[in-house]
Design a protein around this motif. Structure first.
Motif, short mmCIF file in Angstrom:
data_model
loop_
_atom_site.label_atom_id
_atom_site.label_comp_id
_atom_site.label_asym_id
_atom_site.label_seq_id
_atom_site.Cartn_x
_atom_site.Cartn_y
_atom_site.Cartn_z
N ALA A 106 50.55 34.98 28.84
CA ALA A 106 50.35 36.41 29.12
C ALA A 106 51.35 37.30 28.39
CB ALA A 106 50.45 36.67 30.62
N LYS A 110 45.72 36.46 26.72
CA LYS A 110 46.40 37.41 27.59
C LYS A 110 45.39 38.12 28.49
CE LYS A 110 49.90 38.32 24.08
NZ LYS A 110 49.36 37.37 23.12
N TYR A 121 52.45 39.11 37.39
CA TYR A 121 51.05 39.33 37.78
C TYR A 121 50.24 38.03 37.73
CZ TYR A 121 46.30 41.24 37.63
OH TYR A 121 44.99 41.51 37.89
N MET A 136 52.13 48.00 37.92
CA MET A 136 52.70 46.97 37.06
C MET A 136 54.18 47.17 36.78
SD MET A 136 50.14 44.99 36.63
CE MET A 136 50.74 43.89 35.36
N LEU A 190 53.46 41.49 33.33
CA LEU A 190 52.33 40.57 33.33
C LEU A 190 52.73 39.17 33.78
CD1 LEU A 190 50.39 41.54 30.08
CD2 LEU A 190 49.63 41.82 32.44
#
Length: 428
Positions: A359, A11, A398, A315, A395
């Protein structure tokens, strides 16, 4: 900032920046705005029988709701006159009642809380403290779940670049102590602990609770992961943390409880982190309901066509389409993205690289989940691919090299699934 293991077999770890400047505890106070706006979660589908209407005089700290039977309410942060009550369609199309108040010249406080709430009881808290700055969800759950046995005070911030709760722990130790005592009286919880970063462990040690140190690497600071890290368990699949007797409340809300019962006034100001285009940050305190443009103007931050405004951090925040929207009681940050740094999503299909799966801290098969969500198969997404297990860390989006807006698909999927279940219940 990112630490990626060899061949991405793990991750990503996003480290929270440590602010070493001497001005980190300086708070800019935003001037009283000419107008504030509040959102009531009750859908604005009625047009008569309201308790409030345009032209009504309102005091600071006054409780506002549309009808006597409504459970949802807001606390006015200014003294003034109601200018408008209208429908507002927010994130994911959710409907709200927007109440706008023009600020008057002289501030007057409503005395109902001070006169009727001398002691910190559950009844008083439910009646007046359901919109606490810093955490609007904690007090209302006390009326719908079994009594809490364990309370975790969150002295961390869930998104990177945001340091609102950390500043509270750093500068409001005495108020935290008092707020914790009030919290014990309100909830009857037998165990209260506080989660902080290693840098604040010594200061948190001055508070009479068990201190839990959390390494500030994203997504370690998300509420679900904090509780799992501290307690070493997760709720059963069909239950929430509150249903098994565990609650989490942000440090700012604990200070708000302290100030409410100590001063006899419901807190109406919000502390937040403003993140500028160059990622520098400043802490500000503004009245709840202040429009974003007022805050940016006070800080001399200019925006141009193509720039992006985000309520929250990079985020987990939500993009805004207008500077005229207000900050709410649970707004921890405003982020300004320069147009040259905005990463636009694409309409590409999944390339099966597996980055999102590696992730995901919840171990969801994201590559399969996104396929069913793209085809509006929301019930299948929940039953077969763990849609509701997502902790909304972002994530997946991302790390996605195809720039698929996975996080937004998931948020939309949860919203649509809830709508489907509501319709099924009403037709049962």
């Amino acid at each position: 900032m990112i630490k990626r293991p060899f061949f991405s077999l793990g991750k990503p770890k996003l480290k929270y920046p440590v602010d070493d400047t001497q001005e980190q505890d300086v708070i800019r106070v935003i001037p009283l705005p000419d107008r504030v706006t509040f959102f009531l979660e009750d859908p604005y589908e009625r047009n008569e029988g309201f308790l409030i209407k345009p032209g009504d005089k309102i005091k600071t700290g006054q409780k506002l709701k549309l009808t006597e039977d409504d459970k949802d309410y807001v606390i006015s942060s200014v003294t003034g006159t109601i200018a408008d009550i209208s429908q507002y369609r927010g994130y994911l199309g959710k409907t709200y009642a927007a109440i706008s108040i023009d600020t008057g010249d002289e501030e007057q406080w409503d005395d109902k809380f001070k006169e009727g709430c001398q002691k910190p009881t559950l009844e008083n808290s439910l009646e007046f403290l359901g919109c606490l700055p810093g955490d609007t969800g904690f007090i209302p759950i006390l009326d719908t779940h079994p009594p809490l046995n364990t309370i975790i005070i969150n002295g961390l911030d869930k998104d990177i670049l945001v340091s609102t709760n950390q500043l509270i722990v750093q500068t409001e130790t005495d108020s935290l102590k008092t707020g914790i005592e009030y919290l014990r009286e309100i909830t009857g919880a037998g165990e209260i602990m506080i989660a902080v970063s290693p840098e604040l462990a010594s200061q948190a040690g001055e508070i009479d609770v068990d201190v839990k140190v959390i390494e500030p690497s994203y997504p370690n600071t998300l509420p679900e992961i904090i509780m799992k890290s501290i307690l070493g368990k997760t709720p059963p699949a069909d239950e929430t943390w509150e249903q098994i007797g565990v609650g989490l409340i942000n440090a700012e809300a604990v200070v708000a409880i302290s100030n409410a019962f100590t001063k006899g006034q419901i807190p109406v100001s919000k502390l937040l982190t403003v993140i500028n285009k160059d990622n520098t940050t400043v802490h500000v305190r503004a009245r709840v309901g202040t429009h974003v443009k007022e805050i940016l103007a006070a800080l001399d931050i200019e925006t141009y066509h193509g720039d992006q405004l985000v309520l929250g951090g990079p985020m987990t925040g939500h993009a805004l389409y207008s500077e005229d929207l207000p900050i709410l009681a649970d707004t921890d940050a405003i982020m300004v993205h320069d147009k040259d740094n905005v990463v636009l999503p694409s309409d590409c299909h999944c390339i099966n690289c597996g980055e999102c799966v590696r992730a995901c801290p919840a171990r969801i098969p994201v590559n399969m989940l996104i396929r069913v969500l793209e085809n509006d198969l929301y019930e299948e997404a929940a039953k077969e691919y763990d849609l509701l297990s997502c902790i909304e860390c972002g994530l997946c989006s991302y790390v996605c090299p195809a720039r698929i807006p996975i996080f937004h698909y998931i948020m939309l999927g949860k919203y649509e699934l809830a709508r489907i279940e509501t319709v099924e219940e009403s037709n049962a």
